[in-house]
Each structure stands twice: as structure tokens, then as C-alpha cells.
Motif scaffolding. Structure first.
Motif, PDB file in Angstrom:
ATOM      1  N   ARG A 131     -11.600   3.182  -4.338  1.00  0.00           N
ATOM      2  CA  ARG A 131     -11.870   3.864  -5.611  1.00  0.00           C
ATOM      3  C   ARG A 131     -12.469   2.900  -6.628  1.00  0.00           C
ATOM      4  N   VAL A 166     -16.193   3.406  -8.186  1.00  0.00           N
ATOM      5  CA  VAL A 166     -15.772   4.102  -9.400  1.00  0.00           C
ATOM      6  C   VAL A 166     -16.935   4.788 -10.110  1.00  0.00           C
ATOM      7  N   THR A 182     -13.789   3.594   5.043  1.00  0.00           N
ATOM      8  CA  THR A 182     -13.028   2.800   4.077  1.00  0.00           C
ATOM      9  C   THR A 182     -12.818   1.388   4.602  1.00  0.00           C
ATOM     10  N   TYR A 185     -14.769   9.750  -5.922  1.00  0.00           N
ATOM     11  CA  TYR A 185     -13.573   9.312  -5.207  1.00  0.00           C
ATOM     12  C   TYR A 185     -13.891   8.396  -4.044  1.00  0.00           C
ATOM     13  N   GLY A 186     -15.024   8.601  -3.389  1.00  0.00           N
ATOM     14  CA  GLY A 186     -15.365   7.730  -2.270  1.00  0.00           C
ATOM     15  C   GLY A 186     -15.309   8.453  -0.946  1.00  0.00           C
ATOM     16  N   ASP A 200      -7.183   2.966  -0.223  1.00  0.00           N
ATOM     17  CA  ASP A 200      -7.936   3.919  -1.043  1.00  0.00           C
ATOM     18  C   ASP A 200      -8.104   3.410  -2.471  1.00  0.00           C
ATOM     19  N   SER A 201      -7.115   2.654  -2.967  1.00  0.00           N
ATOM     20  CA  SER A 201      -7.209   2.113  -4.325  1.00  0.00           C
ATOM     21  C   SER A 201      -8.358   1.121  -4.433  1.00  0.00           C
TER      22      SER A 201
END
Length: 221
Positions: free
Chosen positions: A46, A50, A62, A54-55, A42-43
């Protein structure tokens, strides 16, 4: 000191938590252990998204985004994830790892591959490429019609699938590995080392060779 459990706001990865602090032996005396980590898939997502929130919330989406980023060499979002390892290795491996990350070869150095098609027919067929040519194949191609070009890194992907020949230092037998990446290391003076049988090798002064007494640089030899 008493041990107490506390809830954490830090994102965690079950697979990483499972091996955290565990030591995995490598060959005779080496080991590798995951000491700590920061960030999750998730990082990366993001960082890539950005500019607009949040995505995605689906794991499959993902995963597809991360694969797209890696396929097109968009590596900056991946820097949002960090791993800390505890490793034990021979000194010469550590020096190569720190200084060159993976390898240091002159552009004119030729490496040999075994063609998989010949192996399927029960024989070996060598195919050699200079390091400079491999580096060129790792660069994106440019098509006059970008809309017709699905993968600008098809030449790089083809090289990554090829079976690179390497020699086992213990058995002195050939085995296979694969090219992961190619780096430019600048321009350096090149020296010629002449062997007893008249053959010669050209390399930089800090290039390492395996001599009868062990590993040493051309300068040290």
C-alpha cells in the motif's frame, strides 16, 4: 479477569501469530521472543502504491514488488511494518547492537574472505578488502547506458555472497558469515595501540577488542 475473544480489524499474519509470545533460546542464556507486530506485506505494498490505489491482489505480485523494493534499496515502504521483540543477550552484545546496530569498523580495516572457487578445489584462498572499498561496492554503479544496466547493485550482491571470515570466541576457530550492510560512522580520531611483540593496531577510542580478560574498548585498555 475474564477472557473473551473479540474480532479484530487489524491485519494479521498466520506465521507471526503462530510464534507470537513464544520464547526461542539462543546459545547458553539468551533468548528472543516476538512480543507484538504491526502490519503485513500488504502494508508495504500500500505504501509503495499509495499514489494509485490499494494495489495488486495477487500474493505473487505482492511478493515480486517487495523483492523489487529490497533489491533497489527502496526501504521506506518497509517502515510500514514494525516488530517488537523481547531479547536477552550479554551486555557487550546489547551495547554493540544499540550503538552500532551491527558493527563499527574503521575504513582502513581489512577483512578477509575465503573464495568459494578455491574451496571447491579443496584448498583455501584468501581475498581481503578494506571496509572503505566494501562500502564503495555497496553503492549503485552508473552506466553510461542505463537501459543496458539491469542491476546497478551487482557489486553489492557479489560481496554479500562472499564468505567472510570470523573467529568463534569459544573455540577460537575460523568460521564463515556474510556481510549484511555497511554504514558510514563519520570521522573520528584514530589512535595506535602497540603490542608487546611490536605489532600495532590503529582504531578509534571506542573500538572494542577481545583481550585476555574479556571485551574492552581501546580507551578502557
Amino acid at each position: 479477569m475474564s477472557q473473551r475473544t473479540h474480532p479484530t480489524r487489524r491485519p494479521t499474519v498466520p506465521a507471526a501469530e503462530e510464534i507470537l509470545g513464544g520464547y526461542f533460546p539462543v546459545l547458553d542464556h539468551g533468548f528472543v521472543a516476538l512480543v507484538d507486530y504491526m502490519g503485513t506485506d500488504d502494508s508495504v505494498e500500500r505504501a509503495a502504491r499509495v499514489s494509485y490505489g490499494y494495489g495488486t491482489r495477487k500474493v505473487s505480485a505482492t511478493r515480486g514488488l517487495i523483492r523489487y523494493l529490497r533489491r533497489h534499496l527502496h526501504t521506506t515502504p518497509s517502515e510500514m511494518v514494525e516488530f517488537k521483540f523481547h531479547c536477552a543477550m550479554p551486555m557487550f552484545v546489547a551495547r554493540q547492537w544499540i550503538r552500532h546496530r551491527t558493527a563499527c569498523l574503521a575504513e582502513g580495516t581489512e577483512v578477509y574472505f575465503d573464495l568459494p572457487g578455491a574451496e571447491a578445489r579443496g584448498r583455501r584462498q584468501l581475498y581481503k578488502l578494506p571496509i572503505e572499498e566494501i562500502w564503495r561496492r555497496f553503492q549503485p554503479t552508473r552506466n553510461r547506458r542505463p537501459d543496458k544496466q539491469r542491476n546497478p547493485f551487482f557489486r553489492r550482491d557479489r560481496v554479500k555472497r562472499m564468505k567472510l571470515r570470523q573467529i568463534d570466541e569459544d573455540t577460537l576457530a575460523f568460521q564463515h558469515t556474510r556481510v549484511v550492510d555497511v554504514y558510514r560512522n563519520g570521522v573520528k580520531p584514530v589512535f595506535r595501540m602497540v603490542l608487546e611483540d611490536g605489532k600495532s593496531i590503529e582504531a578509534t577510542a571506542d573500538h572494542r577488542f577481545l583481550f585476555a580478560g574479556g571485551w574492552d574498548t581501546l580507551r578502557g585498555a
